[in-house]
Design an enzyme around this catalytic site. Structure first.
Site, PDB file in Angstrom:
ATOM      1  N   ARG A  74       0.839  -1.205   0.000  1.00 54.63           N
ATOM      2  CA  ARG A  74       0.000   0.000   0.000  1.00 54.63           C
ATOM      3  C   ARG A  74       0.876   1.258   0.000  1.00 54.63           C
ATOM      4  NH1 ARG A  74      -4.269   0.094  -2.035  1.00 54.63           N
ATOM      5  NH2 ARG A  74      -5.040  -1.644  -0.779  1.00 54.63           N
ATOM      6  N   HIS A 169       0.936   3.883 -10.539  1.00 47.09           N
ATOM      7  CA  HIS A 169      -0.185   4.167  -9.621  1.00 47.09           C
ATOM      8  C   HIS A 169       0.340   4.917  -8.382  1.00 47.09           C
ATOM      9  CE1 HIS A 169      -3.436   3.260  -6.796  1.00 47.09           C
ATOM     10  NE2 HIS A 169      -4.097   2.590  -7.701  1.00 47.09           N
ATOM     11  N   ASP A 213     -12.720   8.542  -7.295  1.00 47.12           N
ATOM     12  CA  ASP A 213     -12.047   7.470  -8.042  1.00 47.12           C
ATOM     13  C   ASP A 213     -12.374   7.698  -9.514  1.00 47.12           C
ATOM     14  OD1 ASP A 213     -11.788   3.886  -7.406  1.00 47.12           O
ATOM     15  OD2 ASP A 213     -10.833   5.197  -8.915  1.00 47.12           O
ATOM     16  N   GLU A 272      -2.408   9.105 -10.954  1.00 48.11           N
ATOM     17  CA  GLU A 272      -1.778   7.963 -11.641  1.00 48.11           C
ATOM     18  C   GLU A 272      -1.706   8.224 -13.150  1.00 48.11           C
ATOM     19  OE1 GLU A 272      -4.388   4.714 -10.522  1.00 48.11           O
ATOM     20  OE2 GLU A 272      -4.769   5.757  -8.632  1.00 48.11           O
TER      21      GLU A 272
HETATM   22  O1  TA6 Z   1      -6.523   3.544  -9.129  1.00 47.66           O
HETATM   23  C1  TA6 Z   1      -7.681   3.569  -8.323  1.00 47.66           C
HETATM   24  C2  TA6 Z   1      -8.042   2.128  -7.935  1.00 47.66           C
HETATM   25  O2  TA6 Z   1      -8.379   1.371  -9.060  1.00 47.66           O
HETATM   26  C3  TA6 Z   1      -9.162   2.191  -6.902  1.00 47.66           C
HETATM   27  O3  TA6 Z   1     -10.386   1.790  -7.455  1.00 47.66           O
HETATM   28  C4  TA6 Z   1      -8.672   1.258  -5.796  1.00 47.66           C
HETATM   29  O4  TA6 Z   1      -9.033  -0.070  -6.080  1.00 47.66           O
HETATM   30  C5  TA6 Z   1      -7.159   1.507  -5.911  1.00 47.66           C
HETATM   31  O5  TA6 Z   1      -6.912   1.496  -7.307  1.00 47.66           O
HETATM   32  C6  TA6 Z   1      -6.281   0.565  -5.108  1.00 47.66           C
HETATM   33  O6  TA6 Z   1      -6.277  -0.691  -5.690  1.00 47.66           O
HETATM   34  P1  TA6 Z   1      -5.435  -1.865  -4.927  1.00 47.66           P
HETATM   35  O7  TA6 Z   1      -5.629  -3.075  -5.803  1.00 47.66           O
HETATM   36  O8  TA6 Z   1      -3.994  -1.416  -4.867  1.00 47.66           O
HETATM   37  O9  TA6 Z   1      -6.033  -1.973  -3.563  1.00 47.66           O
END
Ligand code: TA6
Length: 299
Positions: A74, A169, A213, A272
């Site tokens: 994370r 991301h 989002d 991102e």
């Molecule tokens: O980039 C946004 C997203 O797609 C959100 O919808 C949320 O799922 C985030 O990515 C985090 O995703 P992860 O798979 O790292 O928990």
């Protein structure tokens, strides 16, 4: 698991770049040069932190991040590849693809006045090959300096074309989300994941006071994260990308995630640089494509 001693002998740069075994036994590259500090996990070629000299961290890592082989971390800059979000046909496949949870190989390291350069290459295991049978070559080159640059290059080494979804991301550290504005995406259409991916139009700067989002499409714009709390602006420049995703989970989603910490949503915003949804990239046999980002801070 990569051998720390071998990494140190092959790629270490005394006083600049060293290798350690991090939490969960994950090998980390630690960069401490005159311009900035950074930590990069070889799993996912995942830049975890980037802190230019004299600045608070610019890339955010959750204090509750969990580290384990094959598990996404994370924060930092997860490499979403070769699909973004849920797999288009196989719901059982991992969200955001497998690149961020695979071990990457380190090919080269160097240092000069502009920073410390690391070149990673994705090495596939059988699971990934099953999920993505198309032959490819994937490389990530990053330079850790006063600026942070990253270039993700995909080459189609097979005989058939494939459609590629991808994102860097990036979780950016902010003083408090309530004092943040994001500019650069004015007058841009976006698909709103919070509202069933319906299409909307962005008027004015982005401010966050609920879960956000949004997948902004057909945009090559540089974004700026205006942080009124820390009194700085983070510039998010990109190339080879037509999609920008802006995400903050806000209170409820943050609490549900288990690795964000209760206040995590206040300290971060994801901006991102991607190619996703309307903007997936079709690579013909032999063709290459590079998604690049450049981050810097202005006060
Ligand atoms: O980039 C946004 C997203 O797609 C959100 O919808 C949320 O799922 C985030 O990515 C985090 O995703 P992860 O798979 O790292 O928990």
């Amino acid at each position: 698991m990569a051998d720390i001693q071998n990494l140190e002998q092959q790629f270490g740069i005394p006083g600049i770049l060293s290798f350690i075994e991090g939490d969960g036994g994950l090998p980390l590259a630690h960069v401490a040069n005159p311009l900035a500090e950074a930590d990069i996990a070889l799993q996912g070629a995942h830049l975890l932190t980037w802190t230019p000299k004299g600045e608070p961290p610019v890339v955010w890592l959750s204090p509750q991040a969990k580290f384990a082989p094959g598990k996404s971390v994370r924060g930092g800059v997860p490499v979403c590849w070769p699909w973004f979000g849920v797999h288009p046909t196989e719901a059982s496949y991992p969200a955001h693809g497998f690149a961020r949870t695979q071990m990457w190989g380190l090919l080269a390291t160097s240092h000069d006045d502009h920073g410390t350069r690391l070149v990673f290459e994705l090495q596939l295991n059988d699971i990934a090959r099953m999920q993505w049978p198309a032959p490819f070559h994937l490389r990530l080159v990053m330079n850790i300096g006063r600026e942070l640059t990253m270039e993700l290059t995909t080459r189609n080494t097979g005989q058939s074309a494939f459609a590629l979804g991808e994102a860097l991301h990036t979780y950016f550290h902010v003083g408090d989300i309530s004092a943040v504005r994001v500019t650069g995406l004015e007058n841009t259409d976006y698909l709103d994941k919070v509202r069933d991916f319906n299409r909307f139009h962005q008027d004015g700067a982005i401010q966050v006071n609920a879960e956000i989002d949004r997948v902004y499409v057909d945009t090559t714009a540089e974004c700026v994260i205006h942080d009124g709390h820390l009194g700085r602006r983070i510039h998010v420049g990109k190339s080879g990308s037509l999609t920008t995703v802006v995400w903050n989970p806000w209170v409820e989603k943050c609490a549900q995630m288990g690795d964000m910490g209760e206040e995590g949503y206040r300290r971060m915003i994801c901006v991102e640089s991607a190619n996703a949804h309307d903007n997936v990239v079709t690579l013909q046999p032999g063709e290459s494509h590079t998604l690049g980002v450049r981050y810097w801070v202005e006060r």
